[in-house]
Motif scaffolding. Sequence first.
Motif, PDB file in Angstrom:
ATOM      1  N   ALA A  24     -35.096 -41.344 -69.955  1.00  0.00           N
ATOM      2  CA  ALA A  24     -36.338 -41.577 -70.705  1.00  0.00           C
ATOM      3  C   ALA A  24     -36.544 -43.028 -71.117  1.00  0.00           C
ATOM      4  N   ASP A  25     -37.812 -43.452 -71.077  1.00  0.00           N
ATOM      5  CA  ASP A  25     -38.212 -44.728 -71.672  1.00  0.00           C
ATOM      6  C   ASP A  25     -38.539 -44.518 -73.150  1.00  0.00           C
ATOM      7  N   LEU A  26     -39.184 -43.399 -73.420  1.00  0.00           N
ATOM      8  CA  LEU A  26     -39.634 -43.106 -74.783  1.00  0.00           C
ATOM      9  C   LEU A  26     -39.297 -41.656 -75.137  1.00  0.00           C
ATOM     10  N   PHE A  27     -39.161 -41.412 -76.438  1.00  0.00           N
ATOM     11  CA  PHE A  27     -38.798 -40.082 -76.935  1.00  0.00           C
ATOM     12  C   PHE A  27     -39.916 -39.582 -77.845  1.00  0.00           C
ATOM     13  N   TYR A  28     -40.489 -38.452 -77.475  1.00  0.00           N
ATOM     14  CA  TYR A  28     -41.585 -37.914 -78.282  1.00  0.00           C
ATOM     15  C   TYR A  28     -41.054 -36.847 -79.233  1.00  0.00           C
ATOM     16  N   VAL A  29     -41.406 -36.978 -80.499  1.00  0.00           N
ATOM     17  CA  VAL A  29     -40.961 -36.042 -81.532  1.00  0.00           C
ATOM     18  C   VAL A  29     -42.165 -35.162 -81.916  1.00  0.00           C
ATOM     19  N   PRO A  30     -42.235 -33.946 -81.374  1.00  0.00           N
ATOM     20  CA  PRO A  30     -43.470 -33.174 -81.502  1.00  0.00           C
ATOM     21  C   PRO A  30     -43.592 -32.363 -82.792  1.00  0.00           C
ATOM     22  N   PHE A  31     -43.136 -32.913 -83.892  1.00  0.00           N
ATOM     23  CA  PHE A  31     -43.290 -32.212 -85.179  1.00  0.00           C
ATOM     24  C   PHE A  31     -44.776 -32.142 -85.539  1.00  0.00           C
ATOM     25  N   PHE A  32     -45.246 -30.932 -85.925  1.00  0.00           N
ATOM     26  CA  PHE A  32     -46.649 -30.769 -86.326  1.00  0.00           C
ATOM     27  C   PHE A  32     -46.826 -31.253 -87.760  1.00  0.00           C
ATOM     28  N   SER A  33     -46.777 -32.569 -87.921  1.00  0.00           N
ATOM     29  CA  SER A  33     -46.723 -33.138 -89.273  1.00  0.00           C
ATOM     30  C   SER A  33     -48.031 -32.966 -90.041  1.00  0.00           C
ATOM     31  N   SER A  34     -49.163 -32.929 -89.344  1.00  0.00           N
ATOM     32  CA  SER A  34     -50.431 -32.780 -90.054  1.00  0.00           C
ATOM     33  C   SER A  34     -50.633 -31.339 -90.509  1.00  0.00           C
ATOM     34  N   LEU A  35     -50.310 -30.405 -89.641  1.00  0.00           N
ATOM     35  CA  LEU A  35     -50.441 -29.000 -90.038  1.00  0.00           C
ATOM     36  C   LEU A  35     -49.441 -28.681 -91.143  1.00  0.00           C
ATOM     37  N   SER A  36     -48.285 -29.313 -91.071  1.00  0.00           N
ATOM     38  CA  SER A  36     -47.247 -29.086 -92.075  1.00  0.00           C
ATOM     39  C   SER A  36     -47.756 -29.417 -93.476  1.00  0.00           C
ATOM     40  N   LEU A  37     -48.567 -30.456 -93.554  1.00  0.00           N
ATOM     41  CA  LEU A  37     -49.144 -30.869 -94.847  1.00  0.00           C
ATOM     42  C   LEU A  37     -49.932 -29.749 -95.508  1.00  0.00           C
TER      43      LEU A  37
END
Lengths: 475, 475
Positions: B156-169
């Motif tokens: 990988a060049d980049l690592f995506y962290v798919p946490f649903f941070s907006s819905l979590s709010l």
Amino acid sequence: MNPRPKLRSPPPSSVVISPGSPPKSLINKMPRKFTRSTLTLATTLFSILALYAFFNTFIFSDPPNNVSSVSFSRNYNTQNLKSVKVYMYDLPRKFTYGVIESYALARGGEKQSDDSLLKYPGNQHSAEWYLFSDLNRPSLERVGSAATRVMNPEEADLFYVPFFSSLSLVANPIRSNNAVVAPVERPAYSDEETQESLIEWLEQQEYWKRNNGWDHVFICQDPNALYKVVDKVKNGVLLVSDFGRLARNQASLVKDVILPYSHRINTYTGDIGVENRNSLLFFMGNRYRKEGGKIRDLLFQLLEKEEDVIIKHGAQSRESRREARKGMHTSKFCLHPAGDTPSACRLFDAIVSLCVPVIISDHIELPFEDVVDYRKIAIFVDSNTAVKPGFLVKKLRKVSMERVLEYQRELKKVKHYYEYEDPNGTVKEIWRQVSLKLPLVRLMINRDKRLVKREFTEPDCSCLCSNQTGILTTL
Amino acid sequence: MNPRPKLRSPPPSSVVISPGSPPKSLINKMPRKFTRSTLTLATTLFSILALYAFFNTFIFSDPPNNVSSVSFSRNYNTQNLKSVKVYMYDLPRKFTYGVIESYALARGGEKQSDDSLLKYPGNQHSAEWYLFSDLNRPSLERVGSAATRVMNPEEADLFYVPFFSSLSLVANPIRSNNAVVAPVERPAYSDEETQESLIEWLEQQEYWKRNNGWDHVFICQDPNALYKVVDKVKNGVLLVSDFGRLARNQASLVKDVILPYSHRINTYTGDIGVENRNSLLFFMGNRYRKEGGKIRDLLFQLLEKEEDVIIKHGAQSRESRREARKGMHTSKFCLHPAGDTPSACRLFDAIVSLCVPVIISDHIELPFEDVVDYRKIAIFVDSNTAVKPGFLVKKLRKVSMERVLEYQRELKKVKHYYEYEDPNGTVKEIWRQVSLKLPLVRLMINRDKRLVKREFTEPDCSCLCSNQTGILTTL
């Protein structure tokens, strides 16, 4: 998983001569088969064209509904997959060949009848010559470059201003006892006047005004080049050696490109190895420098008594270059202390000599650092640690031969980045670095024009900040 | 001149059926010709493969001597010419589907037996869902994306962290009179705890530690998303709506990507025109907001008496969305005042409604501004000018119908950038924007690791600064 296509064979020679056709020598003897073979060839050719069209239409074409699309990312063509379109200004002669002429005349040279006879003098800041020459090459010789030259400014993404600003700095007539040499026959060249006259010229250019300079590229490789007008060109992409003489609102890693100096000693063409590298550490250069370079004298004091270290005071000359080459080609490590500014050409001499650089320059910025991991090819020591008596040589002597070979192996892999004359070398990489700036250039152009009045207590800057506290040494 | 190839025909269908072969229906009746035709077809296919191999080998291959080459610029393949390799973390369920479940349960939903039955709720911050879903699609459906998903983090060049941070709010149970709904059966969901637990999880990941987070991509589209831990993830590429809640050392145009909100009202599918757009200016939304949004009440006071202006207080609901759609589809201009932060989803509703946005939000940052010139599709007015009695309506009434049509024409050209469901739309453009960050990410990774101790009076930042003094209005 990355769906990278696996097909690599058959070899490219099969493209034209298809396997169904008979060998060429037989063709004349076989009239019927000749017809069939011709048909096959025609079919093949047609298919190639069709396939080409398919690629061109579906794979490389612009997506629909795509206004103001960035050439950087979308105008692919087979020669130049992600090139940006660069327009090089046809500057008045005094900013290009005129500078070479003034430099030559001030040093007793003859006037030349033809610009093609003018020779740009060898020096560490000759990137300006290499870039200018590169863009003047026929486009067929520039295949694979990230910058495609366009002759119509209307098509351009970026505008290159090929003023020889570094040579201009030293083109002033040499002064002896404060008297200009031959002031009567040759009016004195003035770098400052030339800089100001460049700005006057630019200010009459429609494309300079159009985007407030954001899409213009300037080369000022000598840290003092363009010093008088840098505030006027600071929106542009600056090609520099370091930020030693530039303020934070004038230049940055984000906006600009760090160039390597042209190396001044010959490339080491042999293989890796330590057999013929008997001295531990080599340095030759000016013992006394300003600012960050003051550390040099301290290092001289510390190192000159060490048996396996060669450290010599020396200025630029053919003789000292010859001596430096010998030293760098026969030492394991090469010292790189800061000069008046954090950078110095010695680093690049060391790289092409496969002599592992020992960098003692806390504020150094390094060229192409997105593709070169300098920890693999160099050792970094912070200034305070480096001047502790005994520290440096003790540490360097402990480095295993296997580790030195590993550094050399890595140096060999990246040294083409520092070879201005290599077709796959520095010039190509500089254009790639410049092309990477285009999205931010476009963003700034568009954003600046729609910004409404705001009240700010500090300048409106977008930054990338390092959060590291710093290490002492990578040894 | 740009040597762009001119060949575009013949059409792609000719690629497989070559002109020398007979129509398919004749093949069975012509045994001899069948053989010849088969030969021709085989030849054609072979040539295609050969050509393909040629392309693959010579045009798209890595140049020699190229260590630490950037996949971004060099690992071309025919599907994905300049894609970066993205590894999406397989996060524990509580950070993805678990958030949807908590949100649903807190609103009286049923527990689902299968995650595929969980429906991400419609909201303006649903980019997190679209990106997650996009990376989960089969690679064949993702052709042309600037991000190629890799399943091996080592590639990988980049690592995506798919946490649903907006819905979590907003997944916290809805409180009525300060009492958590049904606290006994369902332990309260806590966004803050989830954020902190994400960091705990990350801190155990080898790739998170490896590069100090520079190569990680986080989505926090709601300006309050991730607020508790943003300092821990600030090295990463943040996908945000604006910088309203973020400090200068946490986020910037250089490091991060501005996303559009998902539009909440239906796209206007008709053609450009003003015949059915009888009201001059439309706004519907919350009259009272904090900070920059305080201007809303002032604008209400000024505009609510104007005959050709519709300005209404309204909160999010299906009914008000229906009403807003009607208003936006039948007005020439749509007001976009700042919300609590400079951005608001209304802008994107206006764009897909072909209702020319009138932006009154001095500190707004706009998505994809390198490819979208917002002056072509919107009008900018600075806050102080906008609240001058009579100014705005007087100016807007003066805009010619031809000019409105021109704005609409431009809106139509770019509106796909704001359509999350369009295969050539927002998601694709977000990945392109992310891919553009890679060179700077690599630079920062390499540079940070070799920086030696330095004494700085200010943070070590590379900036891009705007030098504009600001205009009042683009009207």
